[in-house]
Design an enzyme around this catalytic site. Structure first.
Site, PDB file in Angstrom:
ATOM      1  N   SER A  30       7.826   2.205   4.041  1.00  9.78           N
ATOM      2  CA  SER A  30       8.548   3.028   5.020  1.00  9.78           C
ATOM      3  C   SER A  30       8.214   4.487   4.723  1.00  9.78           C
ATOM      4  O   SER A  30       7.837   4.825   3.592  1.00  9.78           O
ATOM      5  CB  SER A  30      10.058   2.814   4.848  1.00  9.78           C
ATOM      6  OG  SER A  30      10.786   3.860   5.459  1.00  9.78           O
ATOM      7  N   TYR A  60      18.032   1.792   0.104  1.00  3.95           N
ATOM      8  CA  TYR A  60      16.819   1.552   0.903  1.00  3.95           C
ATOM      9  C   TYR A  60      15.674   2.462   0.449  1.00  3.95           C
ATOM     10  O   TYR A  60      14.551   1.999   0.212  1.00  3.95           O
ATOM     11  CB  TYR A  60      17.139   1.796   2.385  1.00  3.95           C
ATOM     12  CG  TYR A  60      15.997   1.471   3.327  1.00  3.95           C
ATOM     13  CD1 TYR A  60      15.781   0.159   3.757  1.00  3.95           C
ATOM     14  CD2 TYR A  60      15.146   2.464   3.803  1.00  3.95           C
ATOM     15  CE1 TYR A  60      14.751  -0.147   4.630  1.00  3.95           C
ATOM     16  CE2 TYR A  60      14.108   2.172   4.681  1.00  3.95           C
ATOM     17  CZ  TYR A  60      13.922   0.854   5.094  1.00  3.95           C
ATOM     18  OH  TYR A  60      12.888   0.555   5.963  1.00  3.95           O
TER      19      TYR A  60
HETATM   20  P1  NAD Z   1      13.951  -6.517  11.507  1.00  9.40           P
HETATM   21  O1  NAD Z   1      15.370  -6.497  11.103  1.00  9.40           O
HETATM   22  O2  NAD Z   1      13.605  -6.978  12.890  1.00  9.40           O
HETATM   23  O3  NAD Z   1      13.077  -7.394  10.502  1.00  9.40           O
HETATM   24  C1  NAD Z   1      13.400  -7.620   9.168  1.00  9.40           C
HETATM   25  C2  NAD Z   1      13.070  -9.069   8.867  1.00  9.40           C
HETATM   26  O4  NAD Z   1      13.306  -9.325   7.485  1.00  9.40           O
HETATM   27  C3  NAD Z   1      13.939 -10.036   9.670  1.00  9.40           C
HETATM   28  O5  NAD Z   1      13.102 -10.971  10.332  1.00  9.40           O
HETATM   29  C4  NAD Z   1      14.797 -10.697   8.626  1.00  9.40           C
HETATM   30  O6  NAD Z   1      15.100 -12.047   8.924  1.00  9.40           O
HETATM   31  C5  NAD Z   1      13.910 -10.599   7.400  1.00  9.40           C
HETATM   32  N1  NAD Z   1      14.678 -10.773   6.167  1.00  9.40           N
HETATM   33  C6  NAD Z   1      15.808 -10.141   5.791  1.00  9.40           C
HETATM   34  N2  NAD Z   1      16.240 -10.640   4.611  1.00  9.40           N
HETATM   35  C7  NAD Z   1      15.359 -11.600   4.245  1.00  9.40           C
HETATM   36  C8  NAD Z   1      15.257 -12.482   3.144  1.00  9.40           C
HETATM   37  N3  NAD Z   1      16.175 -12.464   2.156  1.00  9.40           N
HETATM   38  N4  NAD Z   1      14.217 -13.345   3.098  1.00  9.40           N
HETATM   39  C9  NAD Z   1      13.291 -13.382   4.096  1.00  9.40           C
HETATM   40  N5  NAD Z   1      13.322 -12.561   5.150  1.00  9.40           N
HETATM   41  C10 NAD Z   1      14.361 -11.686   5.229  1.00  9.40           C
HETATM   42  O7  NAD Z   1      13.414  -5.047  11.264  1.00  9.40           O
HETATM   43  P2  NAD Z   1      11.924  -4.490  11.210  1.00  9.40           P
HETATM   44  O8  NAD Z   1      12.012  -3.116  11.679  1.00  9.40           O
HETATM   45  O9  NAD Z   1      10.979  -5.412  11.865  1.00  9.40           O
HETATM   46  O10 NAD Z   1      11.645  -4.464   9.633  1.00  9.40           O
HETATM   47  C11 NAD Z   1      10.500  -5.031   9.037  1.00  9.40           C
HETATM   48  C12 NAD Z   1      10.088  -4.213   7.835  1.00  9.40           C
HETATM   49  O11 NAD Z   1       9.661  -2.919   8.279  1.00  9.40           O
HETATM   50  C13 NAD Z   1      11.202  -3.968   6.814  1.00  9.40           C
HETATM   51  O12 NAD Z   1      10.663  -4.053   5.503  1.00  9.40           O
HETATM   52  C14 NAD Z   1      11.619  -2.539   7.114  1.00  9.40           C
HETATM   53  O13 NAD Z   1      12.166  -1.900   5.983  1.00  9.40           O
HETATM   54  C15 NAD Z   1      10.283  -1.927   7.509  1.00  9.40           C
HETATM   55  N6  NAD Z   1      10.416  -0.693   8.291  1.00  9.40           N
HETATM   56  C16 NAD Z   1      10.855  -0.699   9.575  1.00  9.40           C
HETATM   57  C17 NAD Z   1      10.953   0.503  10.273  1.00  9.40           C
HETATM   58  C18 NAD Z   1      11.396   0.582  11.695  1.00  9.40           C
HETATM   59  O14 NAD Z   1      11.529   1.684  12.211  1.00  9.40           O
HETATM   60  N7  NAD Z   1      11.610  -0.507  12.389  1.00  9.40           N
HETATM   61  C19 NAD Z   1      10.604   1.691   9.639  1.00  9.40           C
HETATM   62  C20 NAD Z   1      10.164   1.661   8.324  1.00  9.40           C
HETATM   63  C21 NAD Z   1      10.065   0.464   7.650  1.00  9.40           C
END
Ligand code: NAD
Length: 266
Positions: free
Chosen positions: A152, A165
């Site tokens: 991130s 986080y």
């Molecule tokens: P999201 O909530 O749609 O996806 C997160 C996924 O992680 C979900 O499918 C959830 O089921 C899974 N998850 C949570 N706990 C888990 C566990 N114990 N075991 C297996 N899977 C688990 O959100 P996203 O935005 O798609 O996030 C995906 C990644 O991207 C994350 O690591 C998040 O920190 C990172 N991220 C997202 C953003 C953003 O703006 N969307 C920005 C920076 C980083």
């Protein structure tokens, strides 16, 4: 440049939604067989796998909690059972449990560190052990294996109210770089993607209505990102088109990490 991942197997954790689902679809579109890991929601993961298969690709959905060693072992065993090998790991699962530091419970601290950081360690370790059992197939890929950590912008931007986080993603940065330093000579490429604000379930509040307007002040490029922006980077980093890219973090953030507050002379 035409990117093909034909003949390669990719495992994407947390792929029932958001960036993981986008990455799985992108990798499948490029020809990889994909394992779609989900935690608690089998339906969207099964649906995505079905869509990929209906379009002529190969995909299976497998449940596992990435913060649990035994479940990660099972996830990798299921991957081998389905497709016989592993070439690409996208360690994507992540969550937030936000609160001011003084009110943060130990449970919320531990949950975020366990999923976002320990989960990435467990999956990377399992992938590396599997890569060690395989040989390079130069006609398919120049690398023995590829790992992409989903980090991130908060691996570098401090984030008040989200210290668990930010600490987890800061940890992912040095986890990734240290693994890359250790395994590069085995022709295993290890990199991170650091998304900024991408429209997914993790940040629905921040990316809609008035909150979106405020958010846009932090994005020099002037738009919120979409899952496809990240998926395109995942596919490139997983392919030989990026064969000399190793141990680095690719920021997909519309410039969020450029200190946009300083645009007007600070
Ligand atoms: P999201 O909530 O749609 O996806 C997160 C996924 O992680 C979900 O499918 C959830 O089921 C899974 N998850 C949570 N706990 C888990 C566990 N114990 N075991 C297996 N899977 C688990 O959100 P996203 O935005 O798609 O996030 C995906 C990644 O991207 C994350 O690591 C998040 O920190 C990172 N991220 C997202 C953003 C953003 O703006 N969307 C920005 C920076 C980083």
């Amino acid at each position: 440049m035409q990117i093909s991942l034909k003949g390669q197997v990719a495992l994407v954790t947390g792929a029932s939604s958001g960036l993981g689902a986008g990455a799985a679809q992108g990798l499948a579109d490029a020809g990889a067989a994909v394992v779609i890991n989900y935690h608690s929601q089998p339906e969207p993961a099964e649906k995505l796998a079905e869509q990929i298969r209906a379009a002529g690709g190969q995909a299976v959905a497998v449940g596992a909690d990435v913060s649990r060693e035994d479940e990660v072992e099972k996830l990798f065993a299921e991957t081998l059972k389905a497709f016989g090998r592993l070439d690409i790991l996208i360690a994507n699962s992540g969550l937030q449990k936000d609160s001011p530091i003084a009110e943060m419970t130990l449970e919320d601290w531990n949950t975020v560190i366990n999923v976002n950081l320990t989960g990435q360690f467990l999956c990377a370790r399992a992938a590396l052990r599997q890569f060690a059992r395989q040989e390079i197939r130069p006609e398919v890929s120049l690398a023995l294996g590829k790992i992409i950590h989903m980090s991130s912008v908060h691996q570098v931007i401090p984030w008040a109210g989200h210290v668990n986080y930010a600490a987890s993603k800061g940890g992912v940065n040095l986890l990734m770089r240290s693994i890359a330093q250790e395994v590069g000579e085995q022709r295993i490429r290890v990199n991170s993607i650091a998304p900024g604000a991408i429209r997914t379930a993790i940040n629905t509040k921040a990316t809609s209505g008035d909150a979106e307007k405020k958010l846009l002040e932090l994005i020099p490029y002037g738009r919120v990102g979409e899952a496809e922006d990240v998926a395109n980077a995942v596919v490139w980093l997983a392919s030989d088109a990026s064969d000399y890219v190793h141990g680095t973090t690719l920021f997909i953030d519309g410039g969020m990490s450029l200190y946009p507050e300083f645009r007007n002379n600070g």
